[in-house]
Design a protein around this motif. Structure first.
Motif, PDB file in Angstrom:
ATOM      1  N   HIS A   1      -9.583  10.869  -4.195  1.00 23.88           N
ATOM      2  CA  HIS A   1      -8.780  10.279  -3.130  1.00 23.88           C
ATOM      3  C   HIS A   1      -9.544   9.153  -2.425  1.00 23.88           C
ATOM      4  O   HIS A   1      -8.996   8.080  -2.168  1.00 23.88           O
ATOM      5  CB  HIS A   1      -8.354  11.347  -2.121  1.00 23.88           C
ATOM      6  CG  HIS A   1      -7.418  10.827  -1.086  1.00 23.88           C
ATOM      7  ND1 HIS A   1      -7.820  10.559   0.189  1.00 23.88           N
ATOM      8  CD2 HIS A   1      -6.107  10.505  -1.149  1.00 23.88           C
ATOM      9  CE1 HIS A   1      -6.802  10.099   0.876  1.00 23.88           C
ATOM     10  NE2 HIS A   1      -5.741  10.051   0.089  1.00 23.88           N
TER      11      HIS A   1
ATOM     12  N   PHE B   1      -9.658   6.097  -4.576  1.00 25.79           N
ATOM     13  CA  PHE B   1      -8.365   5.437  -4.601  1.00 25.79           C
ATOM     14  C   PHE B   1      -8.121   4.650  -3.307  1.00 25.79           C
ATOM     15  O   PHE B   1      -7.628   3.523  -3.348  1.00 25.79           O
ATOM     16  CB  PHE B   1      -7.246   6.450  -4.824  1.00 25.79           C
ATOM     17  CG  PHE B   1      -5.891   5.819  -4.925  1.00 25.79           C
ATOM     18  CD1 PHE B   1      -5.533   5.112  -6.059  1.00 25.79           C
ATOM     19  CD2 PHE B   1      -4.977   5.927  -3.885  1.00 25.79           C
ATOM     20  CE1 PHE B   1      -4.286   4.509  -6.159  1.00 25.79           C
ATOM     21  CE2 PHE B   1      -3.738   5.333  -3.971  1.00 25.79           C
ATOM     22  CZ  PHE B   1      -3.386   4.630  -5.112  1.00 25.79           C
ATOM     23  N   CYS B   2      -8.473   5.235  -2.178  1.00 20.38           N
ATOM     24  CA  CYS B   2      -8.314   4.545  -0.888  1.00 20.38           C
ATOM     25  C   CYS B   2      -9.152   3.268  -0.854  1.00 20.38           C
ATOM     26  O   CYS B   2      -8.696   2.222  -0.385  1.00 20.38           O
ATOM     27  CB  CYS B   2      -8.698   5.455   0.270  1.00 20.38           C
ATOM     28  SG  CYS B   2      -7.531   6.793   0.550  1.00 20.38           S
TER      29      CYS B   2
ATOM     30  N   CYS C   1      -7.465   0.667  -3.017  1.00 18.88           N
ATOM     31  CA  CYS C   1      -6.282   0.091  -2.361  1.00 18.88           C
ATOM     32  C   CYS C   1      -6.693  -0.936  -1.316  1.00 18.88           C
ATOM     33  O   CYS C   1      -6.100  -2.011  -1.225  1.00 18.88           O
ATOM     34  CB  CYS C   1      -5.433   1.182  -1.709  1.00 18.88           C
ATOM     35  SG  CYS C   1      -4.438   2.089  -2.887  1.00 18.88           S
TER      36      CYS C   1
ATOM     37  N   SER D   1       1.720   2.200  -3.493  1.00 21.19           N
ATOM     38  CA  SER D   1       0.553   2.753  -4.192  1.00 21.19           C
ATOM     39  C   SER D   1       0.287   4.192  -3.770  1.00 21.19           C
ATOM     40  O   SER D   1       0.035   5.058  -4.612  1.00 21.19           O
ATOM     41  CB  SER D   1      -0.679   1.892  -3.920  1.00 21.19           C
ATOM     42  OG  SER D   1      -0.506   0.610  -4.454  1.00 21.19           O
ATOM     43  N   PHE D   2       0.336   4.451  -2.476  1.00 19.48           N
ATOM     44  CA  PHE D   2       0.086   5.820  -2.010  1.00 19.48           C
ATOM     45  C   PHE D   2       1.223   6.765  -2.380  1.00 19.48           C
ATOM     46  O   PHE D   2       0.998   7.944  -2.631  1.00 19.48           O
ATOM     47  CB  PHE D   2      -0.193   5.858  -0.504  1.00 19.48           C
ATOM     48  CG  PHE D   2      -1.602   5.491  -0.171  1.00 19.48           C
ATOM     49  CD1 PHE D   2      -2.646   6.347  -0.488  1.00 19.48           C
ATOM     50  CD2 PHE D   2      -1.903   4.291   0.429  1.00 19.48           C
ATOM     51  CE1 PHE D   2      -3.947   6.022  -0.203  1.00 19.48           C
ATOM     52  CE2 PHE D   2      -3.209   3.943   0.721  1.00 19.48           C
ATOM     53  CZ  PHE D   2      -4.236   4.815   0.408  1.00 19.48           C
ATOM     54  N   ASN D   3       2.435   6.247  -2.432  1.00 18.87           N
ATOM     55  CA  ASN D   3       3.563   7.067  -2.876  1.00 18.87           C
ATOM     56  C   ASN D   3       3.371   7.470  -4.339  1.00 18.87           C
ATOM     57  O   ASN D   3       3.601   8.627  -4.714  1.00 18.87           O
ATOM     58  CB  ASN D   3       4.871   6.308  -2.679  1.00 18.87           C
ATOM     59  CG  ASN D   3       6.081   7.192  -2.776  1.00 18.87           C
ATOM     60  OD1 ASN D   3       5.970   8.415  -2.813  1.00 18.87           O
ATOM     61  ND2 ASN D   3       7.241   6.578  -2.825  1.00 18.87           N
TER      62      ASN D   3
ATOM     63  N   PHE E   1       0.493   7.668  -5.850  1.00 14.75           N
ATOM     64  CA  PHE E   1      -0.630   8.615  -5.843  1.00 14.75           C
ATOM     65  C   PHE E   1      -0.135  10.020  -5.518  1.00 14.75           C
ATOM     66  O   PHE E   1      -0.497  10.991  -6.196  1.00 14.75           O
ATOM     67  CB  PHE E   1      -1.691   8.177  -4.828  1.00 14.75           C
ATOM     68  CG  PHE E   1      -2.905   9.056  -4.811  1.00 14.75           C
ATOM     69  CD1 PHE E   1      -3.977   8.783  -5.649  1.00 14.75           C
ATOM     70  CD2 PHE E   1      -2.997  10.147  -3.967  1.00 14.75           C
ATOM     71  CE1 PHE E   1      -5.114   9.591  -5.650  1.00 14.75           C
ATOM     72  CE2 PHE E   1      -4.118  10.956  -3.955  1.00 14.75           C
ATOM     73  CZ  PHE E   1      -5.175  10.675  -4.795  1.00 14.75           C
ATOM     74  N   ASP E   2       0.704  10.124  -4.480  1.00 13.51           N
ATOM     75  CA  ASP E   2       1.227  11.434  -4.072  1.00 13.51           C
ATOM     76  C   ASP E   2       2.092  12.073  -5.147  1.00 13.51           C
ATOM     77  O   ASP E   2       2.101  13.292  -5.310  1.00 13.51           O
ATOM     78  CB  ASP E   2       2.036  11.312  -2.778  1.00 13.51           C
ATOM     79  CG  ASP E   2       1.159  11.019  -1.572  1.00 13.51           C
ATOM     80  OD1 ASP E   2      -0.072  11.205  -1.665  1.00 13.51           O
ATOM     81  OD2 ASP E   2       1.712  10.594  -0.536  1.00 13.51           O
TER      82      ASP E   2
ATOM     83  N   VAL F   1       0.833  -1.203   0.000  1.00 14.20           N
ATOM     84  CA  VAL F   1       0.000   0.000   0.000  1.00 14.20           C
ATOM     85  C   VAL F   1       0.867   1.253   0.000  1.00 14.20           C
ATOM     86  O   VAL F   1       0.500   2.262  -0.613  1.00 14.20           O
ATOM     87  CB  VAL F   1      -0.952  -0.007   1.217  1.00 14.20           C
ATOM     88  CG1 VAL F   1      -1.786   1.243   1.278  1.00 14.20           C
ATOM     89  CG2 VAL F   1      -1.842  -1.229   1.182  1.00 14.20           C
ATOM     90  N   ASN F   2       2.007   1.194   0.659  1.00 15.03           N
ATOM     91  CA  ASN F   2       2.887   2.368   0.709  1.00 15.03           C
ATOM     92  C   ASN F   2       3.360   2.778  -0.679  1.00 15.03           C
ATOM     93  O   ASN F   2       3.444   3.967  -0.986  1.00 15.03           O
ATOM     94  CB  ASN F   2       4.088   2.094   1.615  1.00 15.03           C
ATOM     95  CG  ASN F   2       3.677   1.958   3.066  1.00 15.03           C
ATOM     96  OD1 ASN F   2       2.750   2.605   3.513  1.00 15.03           O
ATOM     97  ND2 ASN F   2       4.363   1.090   3.784  1.00 15.03           N
TER      98      ASN F   2
END
Length: 83
Positions: A58, A61-62, A65, A27-29, A31-32, A24-25
């Motif tokens: 957002h 996306f959450c 994920c 994926s969120f990286n 996204f950012d 997940v990290n």
């Protein structure tokens, strides 16, 4: 803006499926680094008018994920299950 951001989110989804990415990290990286700049482009000028669009992308996306990581975890469990 919302459509471009959604296209970028779809690229992250393709990346996750292609490389079997369950982190997940990562994926969120992504996204950012990819989606957030698209969503925040010109935000200083627009103010809070487009906040709902940003939050909608957002939140979707959450949710993705969460569902994707659960699917990967289930698949991993099923592969290693002994009968």
């Amino acid at each position: 803006m919302k459509i471009k951001a959604q296209k970028a989110v779809n690229l992250i989804k393709v990346f996750n499926m292609k490389y079997d990415n369950s982190d997940v990290n990562v994926s969120f990286n992504l996204f950012d680094k990819i989606v957030l700049p698209i969503l925040l482009y010109g935000a200083e000028i627009w103010g809070t008018e487009v906040r709902t669009h940003i939050e909608a992308v957002h939140n979707r996306f959450c949710k993705y994920c969460n569902e994707f990581c659960m699917l990967i975890a289930m698949t991993h469990t099923m592969r290693h299950r002994r009968y």
